[in-house]
Structure formats: structure tokens, C-alpha cells
Motif scaffolding. Structure first.
Motif, PDB file in Angstrom:
ATOM      1  N   LEU A 105     -11.351 -24.159 -13.764  1.00  0.00           N
ATOM      2  CA  LEU A 105     -10.076 -24.684 -13.258  1.00  0.00           C
ATOM      3  C   LEU A 105      -9.238 -23.588 -12.606  1.00  0.00           C
ATOM      4  CD1 LEU A 105      -9.100 -27.145 -16.121  1.00  0.00           C
ATOM      5  CD2 LEU A 105      -9.983 -27.698 -13.855  1.00  0.00           C
ATOM      6  N   ARG A 106      -9.222 -22.404 -13.218  1.00  0.00           N
ATOM      7  CA  ARG A 106      -8.458 -21.285 -12.663  1.00  0.00           C
ATOM      8  C   ARG A 106      -9.045 -20.877 -11.313  1.00  0.00           C
ATOM      9  NH1 ARG A 106      -7.916 -16.391 -16.456  1.00  0.00           N
ATOM     10  NH2 ARG A 106      -6.493 -17.816 -17.507  1.00  0.00           N
ATOM     11  N   GLY A 107     -10.375 -20.872 -11.220  1.00  0.00           N
ATOM     12  CA  GLY A 107     -11.023 -20.513  -9.954  1.00  0.00           C
ATOM     13  C   GLY A 107     -10.702 -21.524  -8.867  1.00  0.00           C
ATOM     14  N   GLU A 112      -7.582 -22.835  -3.960  1.00  0.00           N
ATOM     15  CA  GLU A 112      -6.596 -23.647  -3.249  1.00  0.00           C
ATOM     16  C   GLU A 112      -5.480 -22.774  -2.689  1.00  0.00           C
ATOM     17  OE1 GLU A 112      -5.279 -26.581  -6.009  1.00  0.00           O
ATOM     18  OE2 GLU A 112      -7.160 -27.710  -5.924  1.00  0.00           O
ATOM     19  N   LYS A 113      -5.039 -21.763  -3.427  1.00  0.00           N
ATOM     20  CA  LYS A 113      -3.993 -20.858  -2.950  1.00  0.00           C
ATOM     21  C   LYS A 113      -4.491 -20.045  -1.764  1.00  0.00           C
ATOM     22  CE  LYS A 113      -1.402 -20.274  -7.219  1.00  0.00           C
ATOM     23  NZ  LYS A 113      -1.004 -19.328  -8.259  1.00  0.00           N
ATOM     24  N   GLN A 115      -6.854 -20.929   0.336  1.00  0.00           N
ATOM     25  CA  GLN A 115      -7.090 -21.822   1.465  1.00  0.00           C
ATOM     26  C   GLN A 115      -5.774 -22.233   2.136  1.00  0.00           C
ATOM     27  OE1 GLN A 115      -9.314 -25.096  -0.074  1.00  0.00           O
ATOM     28  NE2 GLN A 115     -11.240 -23.964  -0.189  1.00  0.00           N
ATOM     29  N   GLU A 116      -4.689 -22.296   1.400  1.00  0.00           N
ATOM     30  CA  GLU A 116      -3.404 -22.690   1.981  1.00  0.00           C
ATOM     31  C   GLU A 116      -2.433 -21.510   1.963  1.00  0.00           C
ATOM     32  OE1 GLU A 116      -1.775 -26.062   0.009  1.00  0.00           O
ATOM     33  OE2 GLU A 116      -3.633 -27.189   0.069  1.00  0.00           O
ATOM     34  N   PRO A 117      -2.596 -20.578   2.889  1.00  0.00           N
ATOM     35  CA  PRO A 117      -1.633 -19.469   2.909  1.00  0.00           C
ATOM     36  C   PRO A 117      -0.265 -20.003   3.356  1.00  0.00           C
ATOM     37  CG  PRO A 117      -3.063 -19.341   4.810  1.00  0.00           C
ATOM     38  CD  PRO A 117      -3.558 -20.468   3.957  1.00  0.00           C
ATOM     39  N   GLN A 118       0.774 -19.388   2.833  1.00  0.00           N
ATOM     40  CA  GLN A 118       2.120 -19.853   3.178  1.00  0.00           C
ATOM     41  C   GLN A 118       2.481 -19.399   4.599  1.00  0.00           C
ATOM     42  OE1 GLN A 118       4.810 -18.538   0.199  1.00  0.00           O
ATOM     43  NE2 GLN A 118       4.135 -20.091  -1.273  1.00  0.00           N
ATOM     44  N   THR A 119       2.963 -20.299   5.324  1.00  0.00           N
ATOM     45  CA  THR A 119       3.406 -19.990   6.690  1.00  0.00           C
ATOM     46  C   THR A 119       4.829 -19.452   6.625  1.00  0.00           C
ATOM     47  OG1 THR A 119       4.201 -22.232   7.001  1.00  0.00           O
ATOM     48  CG2 THR A 119       1.927 -21.781   7.671  1.00  0.00           C
ATOM     49  N   PRO A 120       5.259 -18.714   7.617  1.00  0.00           N
ATOM     50  CA  PRO A 120       6.635 -18.177   7.598  1.00  0.00           C
ATOM     51  C   PRO A 120       7.689 -19.268   7.473  1.00  0.00           C
ATOM     52  CG  PRO A 120       5.408 -17.256   9.437  1.00  0.00           C
ATOM     53  CD  PRO A 120       4.533 -18.252   8.769  1.00  0.00           C
TER      54      PRO A 120
END
Length: 141
Positions: A105-107, A112-113, A115-120
């Protein structure tokens, strides 16, 4: 001749009746002998049973005369306890499976984090929301 033939026939029938009677008598005597032998066997067994009954009676008298401890309940044998190792193995296996499940689950969460980098724009939205709630503005480099 008819007369002689009737007499001969009558004599043959009489001989057959006498012979059948003798055979019946012989069988009756044989059966009487067998009955007498069986009666003798029964009498012998009867005598043996009486002697055996007398012996049992004497033994019972001896047993009842002998001193005996007071009557008490028999001791209960100790019940064998179940081995503990299957439970220990089960706990260890369950812990290892739980550990691997949490790692999985941690992996997935880390993937997911990544794969979805935060955009500015998302960072600006979070910073503005924090400022609206009363947080100091972030330091910009």
C-alpha cells in the motif's frame, strides 16, 4: 394263479412293511443313543457349572473379607495440553503478511505521488489557501 399272485403280492407288501418298521426302530434306537449321549454331556456341564459357581462363591467371600480402602472417586487423568507452536507460527505468518500488505500500500501511494507531480498552479492554490487561513506567506527563493 390269480390267487397265488395276490398272496405273493400280499407277502411282498408285508415284508416291505416289516422292513420299514425295522428301519424305523433302528433309527429310533440310534436317536435314543444320541439323546442319552447329549443328556450325559449336559449333566457333565451342569456339574462343571456347579463346581465353578462354588469356586466363584468362595472367591467372593475372600474378596469381601479382605480389607479395602474407602471408596473414592477415581483420579482424573491430566488432559494433554495443545501445543503452542501452531499459534506462534500463525501469529508470525499473519504479521509478515500484514507487513507486506502495508509495504504494498505504501508503494502504491508513493507511485501515485510520483505520477502526479504538483504543478506550480497547485502550489499557488495551496499557498493562497494557507494564507487565507492565517499562515505566513511562504519564502520565495
Amino acid at each position: 394263479m390269480k390267487r397265488w399272485l395276490g398272496l405273493i403280492l400280499l407277502l411282498v407288501v408285508a415284508l416291505l412293511v416289516v422292513w420299514a418298521g425295522y428301519q424305523g426302530y433302528a433309527r429310533l434306537r440310534a436317536l435314543e443313543g444320541q439323546v442319552a449321549a447329549l443328556e450325559a454331556r449336559v449333566e457333565a456341564q451342569e456339574q462343571a457349572l456347579k463346581a465353578l459357581g462354588d469356586r466363584v462363591g468362595r472367591l467372593e467371600e475372600e474378596v469381601f473379607k479382605a480389607p479395602a480402602p474407602p471408596l473414592s472417586l477415581p483420579e482424573v487423568p491430566e488432559a494433554p495440553s495443545a501445543p503452542a507452536w501452531p499459534y506462534a507460527v500463525g501469529v508470525v505468518v499473519a504479521a509478515v503478511l500484514l507487513f507486506f500488505l502495508l509495504q504494498l500500500l505504501r508503494g502504491q501511494r508513493e507511485r501515485e505521488k510520483v505520477q502526479e507531480p504538483q504543478t506550480p498552479s497547485q502550489e499557488n492554490l495551496e499557498a493562497s489557501r494557507m494564507e487565507d487561513e492565517g499562515a505566513p506567506p511562504p519564502k520565495r527563493e
